[in-house]
Write an enzyme that holds these catalytic residues in place. Structure first.
Site, PDB file in Angstrom:
ATOM      1  N   GLY A 152       0.813  -1.222   0.000  1.00  0.00           N
ATOM      2  CA  GLY A 152       0.000   0.000   0.000  1.00  0.00           C
ATOM      3  C   GLY A 152       0.840   1.263   0.000  1.00  0.00           C
ATOM      4  N   SER A 204       0.888  -3.506   5.291  1.00  0.00           N
ATOM      5  CA  SER A 204       1.264  -3.614   6.689  1.00  0.00           C
ATOM      6  C   SER A 204       1.809  -2.295   7.201  1.00  0.00           C
ATOM      7  CB  SER A 204       2.333  -4.704   6.827  1.00  0.00           C
ATOM      8  OG  SER A 204       3.076  -4.485   7.990  1.00  0.00           O
ATOM      9  N   VAL A 246       9.373   8.198   0.110  1.00  0.00           N
ATOM     10  CA  VAL A 246       9.887   9.266  -0.757  1.00  0.00           C
ATOM     11  C   VAL A 246       9.128   9.174  -2.094  1.00  0.00           C
ATOM     12  CG1 VAL A 246      12.212   9.694   0.144  1.00  0.00           C
ATOM     13  CG2 VAL A 246      11.789   7.687  -1.285  1.00  0.00           C
ATOM     14  N   ALA A 286       8.348  14.104  -6.626  1.00  0.00           N
ATOM     15  CA  ALA A 286       8.413  14.935  -7.825  1.00  0.00           C
ATOM     16  C   ALA A 286       7.938  14.109  -9.009  1.00  0.00           C
ATOM     17  CB  ALA A 286       9.848  15.399  -8.062  1.00  0.00           C
ATOM     18  N   LYS A 329       5.385  22.238 -10.943  1.00  0.00           N
ATOM     19  CA  LYS A 329       6.761  21.966 -11.375  1.00  0.00           C
ATOM     20  C   LYS A 329       6.857  22.173 -12.891  1.00  0.00           C
ATOM     21  CE  LYS A 329       9.972  18.071 -11.823  1.00  0.00           C
ATOM     22  NZ  LYS A 329      10.236  16.654 -11.553  1.00  0.00           N
ATOM     23  N   VAL A 360       2.238 -10.420   5.170  1.00  0.00           N
ATOM     24  CA  VAL A 360       2.152 -11.681   4.422  1.00  0.00           C
ATOM     25  C   VAL A 360       3.195 -12.644   4.985  1.00  0.00           C
ATOM     26  CG1 VAL A 360       2.403 -12.787   2.164  1.00  0.00           C
ATOM     27  CG2 VAL A 360       1.443 -10.474   2.323  1.00  0.00           C
ATOM     28  N   LEU A 371       8.409  -0.298  -7.051  1.00  0.00           N
ATOM     29  CA  LEU A 371       9.795  -0.659  -6.748  1.00  0.00           C
ATOM     30  C   LEU A 371      10.031  -2.162  -6.861  1.00  0.00           C
ATOM     31  CD1 LEU A 371      10.250   1.704  -3.661  1.00  0.00           C
ATOM     32  CD2 LEU A 371      11.012   2.103  -6.011  1.00  0.00           C
ATOM     33  N   THR A 408      10.995   9.698 -12.642  1.00  0.00           N
ATOM     34  CA  THR A 408      10.240   8.816 -13.536  1.00  0.00           C
ATOM     35  C   THR A 408       9.525   7.646 -12.856  1.00  0.00           C
ATOM     36  OG1 THR A 408      12.423   7.862 -13.999  1.00  0.00           O
ATOM     37  CG2 THR A 408      11.455   9.251 -15.703  1.00  0.00           C
ATOM     38  N   ILE A 460       7.157   7.317 -10.434  1.00  0.00           N
ATOM     39  CA  ILE A 460       5.689   7.344 -10.312  1.00  0.00           C
ATOM     40  C   ILE A 460       5.079   7.220 -11.712  1.00  0.00           C
ATOM     41  CG2 ILE A 460       3.688   8.736  -9.612  1.00  0.00           C
ATOM     42  CD1 ILE A 460       5.449   9.748  -7.271  1.00  0.00           C
TER      43      ILE A 460
HETATM   44  C1  LIG Z   1      15.625   7.906  -2.838  1.00  0.00           C
HETATM   45  C2  LIG Z   1      14.384   7.813  -3.667  1.00  0.00           C
HETATM   46  C3  LIG Z   1      13.805   8.975  -4.176  1.00  0.00           C
HETATM   47  C4  LIG Z   1      12.673   8.906  -5.003  1.00  0.00           C
HETATM   48  N1  LIG Z   1      12.153  10.034  -5.555  1.00  0.00           N
HETATM   49  C5  LIG Z   1      11.159   9.927  -6.469  1.00  0.00           C
HETATM   50  C6  LIG Z   1      10.625  11.070  -7.127  1.00  0.00           C
HETATM   51  O1  LIG Z   1      11.008  12.203  -6.864  1.00  0.00           O
HETATM   52  N2  LIG Z   1       9.664  10.872  -8.045  1.00  0.00           N
HETATM   53  C7  LIG Z   1       9.184   9.640  -8.350  1.00  0.00           C
HETATM   54  O2  LIG Z   1       8.341   9.524  -9.232  1.00  0.00           O
HETATM   55  N3  LIG Z   1       9.608   8.568  -7.682  1.00  0.00           N
HETATM   56  C8  LIG Z   1      10.586   8.673  -6.778  1.00  0.00           C
HETATM   57  N4  LIG Z   1      11.022   7.561  -6.129  1.00  0.00           N
HETATM   58  C9  LIG Z   1      10.342   6.294  -6.312  1.00  0.00           C
HETATM   59  C10 LIG Z   1       9.081   6.258  -5.458  1.00  0.00           C
HETATM   60  O3  LIG Z   1       9.390   6.517  -4.108  1.00  0.00           O
HETATM   61  C11 LIG Z   1       8.429   4.907  -5.581  1.00  0.00           C
HETATM   62  O4  LIG Z   1       8.278   4.588  -6.927  1.00  0.00           O
HETATM   63  C12 LIG Z   1       7.067   4.907  -4.956  1.00  0.00           C
HETATM   64  O5  LIG Z   1       7.117   5.395  -3.664  1.00  0.00           O
HETATM   65  C13 LIG Z   1       6.477   3.548  -4.987  1.00  0.00           C
HETATM   66  O6  LIG Z   1       6.962   2.727  -3.971  1.00  0.00           O
HETATM   67  P1  LIG Z   1       6.234   1.329  -3.778  1.00  0.00           P
HETATM   68  O7  LIG Z   1       4.800   1.571  -3.511  1.00  0.00           O
HETATM   69  O8  LIG Z   1       6.594   0.473  -4.924  1.00  0.00           O
HETATM   70  O9  LIG Z   1       6.973   0.722  -2.510  1.00  0.00           O
HETATM   71  P2  LIG Z   1       6.825   1.053  -0.936  1.00  0.00           P
HETATM   72  O10 LIG Z   1       6.525   2.472  -0.682  1.00  0.00           O
HETATM   73  O11 LIG Z   1       8.042   0.487  -0.303  1.00  0.00           O
HETATM   74  O12 LIG Z   1       5.563   0.230  -0.472  1.00  0.00           O
HETATM   75  C14 LIG Z   1       5.635  -1.164  -0.233  1.00  0.00           C
HETATM   76  C15 LIG Z   1       4.345  -1.618   0.410  1.00  0.00           C
HETATM   77  O13 LIG Z   1       4.377  -3.042   0.534  1.00  0.00           O
HETATM   78  C16 LIG Z   1       3.998  -3.388   1.832  1.00  0.00           C
HETATM   79  N5  LIG Z   1       4.627  -4.673   2.187  1.00  0.00           N
HETATM   80  C17 LIG Z   1       5.924  -5.036   1.997  1.00  0.00           C
HETATM   81  N6  LIG Z   1       6.126  -6.285   2.462  1.00  0.00           N
HETATM   82  C18 LIG Z   1       4.928  -6.718   2.945  1.00  0.00           C
HETATM   83  C19 LIG Z   1       4.499  -7.906   3.577  1.00  0.00           C
HETATM   84  N7  LIG Z   1       5.325  -8.931   3.815  1.00  0.00           N
HETATM   85  N8  LIG Z   1       3.217  -7.975   3.941  1.00  0.00           N
HETATM   86  C20 LIG Z   1       2.350  -6.957   3.728  1.00  0.00           C
HETATM   87  N9  LIG Z   1       2.704  -5.807   3.130  1.00  0.00           N
HETATM   88  C21 LIG Z   1       3.983  -5.694   2.764  1.00  0.00           C
HETATM   89  C22 LIG Z   1       4.453  -2.229   2.704  1.00  0.00           C
HETATM   90  O14 LIG Z   1       3.767  -2.186   3.915  1.00  0.00           O
HETATM   91  C23 LIG Z   1       4.105  -1.055   1.801  1.00  0.00           C
HETATM   92  O15 LIG Z   1       2.740  -0.734   1.957  1.00  0.00           O
HETATM   93  C24 LIG Z   1      12.121   7.632  -5.275  1.00  0.00           C
HETATM   94  C25 LIG Z   1      12.662   6.486  -4.708  1.00  0.00           C
HETATM   95  C26 LIG Z   1      13.784   6.559  -3.919  1.00  0.00           C
HETATM   96  C27 LIG Z   1      14.359   5.312  -3.329  1.00  0.00           C
END
Ligand SMILES: Cc1cc2nc3c(=O)[nH]c(=O)nc-3n(C[C@H](O)[C@H](O)[C@H](O)COP(=O)(O)OP(=O)(O)OC[C@H]3O[C@@H](n4cnc5c(N)ncnc54)[C@H](O)[C@@H]3O)c2cc1C
Length: 507
Positions: free
Chosen positions: A14, A40, A48, A51, A79, A187, A335, A346, A348
């Protein structure tokens, strides 16, 4: 083998990826599917990602989100591009804007006309004298401008900065209002079909089992389903993009809210600055092979423009992508599918484009392999195009003042990028793929900004006489200056249309 009709969608995770995925599926396939999102709070999100690039406006339009309401809820700002400081050489700066510079005339892109003009005179940075976005950024102005005066010249293209955690909450409220069920829990195990190997259900630590027909892995860097459970490997691209760590820290709000992100090159990486209405987002992306964590933290804190509001938070990553983005009945989004560092904001966008591609190719029943193959092919191409654009920033430099920059300048780069550099250097032409995320104007701005001055220009530009060209350039600047002078300041625009609630400002 019988495959059930796909009616139950399970999203695991989430963060921004999980909630964008839930929102888009609820909006476009919500009548066909039951959608359950498992996340979770104990694990949390990466926190993070603040942008964006203009394509996010399309996502908001599809979701039917009101722009001003969205910016109020996320403490967002506008922006116009990214300012790159110290990249091509120390002391240099340029804005990679979301718009064109000047205007195309006679089917010839503006930069060829400019290259031909006396004003170009060997200085690749001169192009920005004809950038509407640069003028607005320099004066910290913003407003809705579709056209410049009554010309065919496009107005301001824009994206947003916003608070990542508020964005996820905003999309969560949107999704839950459209029938998405949220289940809290970690999970613990995954159940697979003995014959097909498809995922059938996940079991949480509290014993709850969540069954589904299709699973979307949004579990962040861990890639719990696609990577860990299904064993899909990872292509490591760190030989081209050697940064592998980041430290993020918020600081006080900037005294003047500028409408752009800043990316300042540092000795072993770079630092971002993202202006929000209530605070500033900052981070230092660096290579652990070329600096220590302590030195990286010192660099970050020394580079802040306002007082830090906490301690730097570390994040580790490996740039690259999964060998496949969809395997069996599971696709990874966010990610969990791969990571390209945030230099051009890029990630998002990749979430959004993967979701929309998955929705376009989503299986109803039967064998999904043709759709899966197409999805994997298109996602892989998109990742490679963005990768090349990022490498350009590091490689095309005269900097050799640190070991990191010497490495970047002399490293071998993918052939696809070598070709683009040679083509532009020789002729000012851009060898862009048809479905490349970055427009011709983006490639031109970054290649010029990094210091490449093309040896030649498109001969069709010679159809204008020298006098006509001089007059055209002068008129264009007058029109652009007038258009920008008519815009409110970015602060005034925000205060008028999307001020953040006082309660949120204090939070
Ligand atoms: C340093 C940095 C800077 C960034 N800056 C930018 C930016 O400026 N612009 C941009 O577009 N993108 C940026 N990004 C990328 C952006 O942060 C991510 O693409 C975005 O936040 C998506 O993350 P996510 O949802 O894939 O992962 P996460 O935010 O890590 O979410 C993972 C989810 O999975 C859940 N989860 C994990 N394991 C389990 C489990 N076992 N059971 C239940 N739930 C679980 C967690 O609770 C969480 O809800 C950046 C990334 C980094 C690292």
């Amino acid at each position: 083998m019988d495959r059930p009709e796909v009616t139950r969608l399970v999203i695991v995770g989430g963060g921004t990826a999980g909630w964008i995925t839930a929102a888009a599926f609820a909006r476009l396939l919500g009548e066909r599917l039951t959608i359950e999102l498992v996340e979770s709070e104990a694990i949390g999100t990466v926190g993070v990602g603040e942008a964006t690039i203009p394509q996010i406006i399309r996502l908001n339009t599809i979701l039917g989100i009101d722009e001003h309401e969205f910016l109020r809820a996320t403490s967002g700002t506008f922006k116009l591009g990214i300012e790159f400081v110290d990249w091509g050489s120390k002391g240099s700066r340029y804005l990679h804007t979301f718009g064109e510079t000047g205007m195309t005339v006679g089917n010839v892109a503006f930069h060829h006309h400019w290259r031909r003009s006396a004003g170009a005179a060997g200085d690749p940075k001169g192009l920005w004298n004809w950038s509407l976005h640069q003028m607005a950024a320099d004066q910290a102005r913003f407003g809705k401008l579709d056209r410049v005066g009554n010309t065919a010249m496009a107005g301001l293209a824009y994206a947003y900065h916003f608070d990542a955690s508020r964005y996820a909450l905003f999309l969560r409220a949107y999704s839950e209002a459209r029938g998405v069920t949220r289940t809290e829990g970690i999970v613990q195990s995954v159940q697979r079909d003995g014959e097909s190997g498809d995922i059938r259900a996940i079991t949480l630590q509290n014993g709850t089992t969540v069954a589904g027909d299709f699973f979307i892995d949004c579990t962040g860097f861990r890639s719990l389903l696609l990577g860990e459970e299904l064993g899909v490997g990872y292509q490591d691209w760190s030989r081209w993009l050697p940064c592998d760590r980041a430290l993020a820290v918020p600081s006080e709000r900037l005294p003047v809210l500028v409408p752009y992100t800043r990316a300042t090159a540092k000795d072993a990486g770079w630092q971002w600055r993202i202006p929000l209405q209530h605070r500033t987002g900052n981070g230092h992306v660096y290579s652990s092979g070329f600096t220590s964590d302590d030195a990286a933290a010192d660099t970050l804190l020394a580079g802040l423009d306002t007082r830090a509001l906490g301690d730097p938070r570390p994040i580790r990553f490996t740039t690259g992508r999964r060998e496949a983005f969809w395997a069996h009945n599971c696709a990874a989004i966010g990610l969990s599918s791969g990571f390209l560092e945030p230099l051009e904001s890029t990630s998002i966008h990749l979430i959004q484009s993967h979701v929309s591609r998955l929705i376009q190719l989503f299986p109803r029943a039967g064998d999904p392999s043709a759709m899966r193959e197409e999805y994997n092919r298109r996602c892989a191409a998109e990742f490679a195009q963005i990768r090349d654009f990022l490498i350009l920033h590091y490689h095309q430099t005269t900097r050799e003042d640190t070991e990191f920059w010497r490495y970047c300048k002399h490293m071998a780069v993918p052939d696809s990028l070598t070709h683009k550099l040679a083509l532009f250097g020789a002729s000012g032409r851009v060898g862009r793929d048809v479905d490349d995320l970055f427009r011709e104007a983006s490639w031109v701005q970054v290649m010029l900004g990094q210091g490449i001055m093309p040896a030649d220009y498109d001969p069709m530009a010679d159809r204008m006489s020298e006098d006509q060209l001089a007059e055209f350039l002068a008129n264009l600047r007058t029109l652009m200056s007038r258009a920008v002078a008519g815009l409110p300041s970015h602060e005034q625009y925000l205060a008028r249309h999307c001020p953040v609630d006082a309660a949120l400002l204090a939070a």
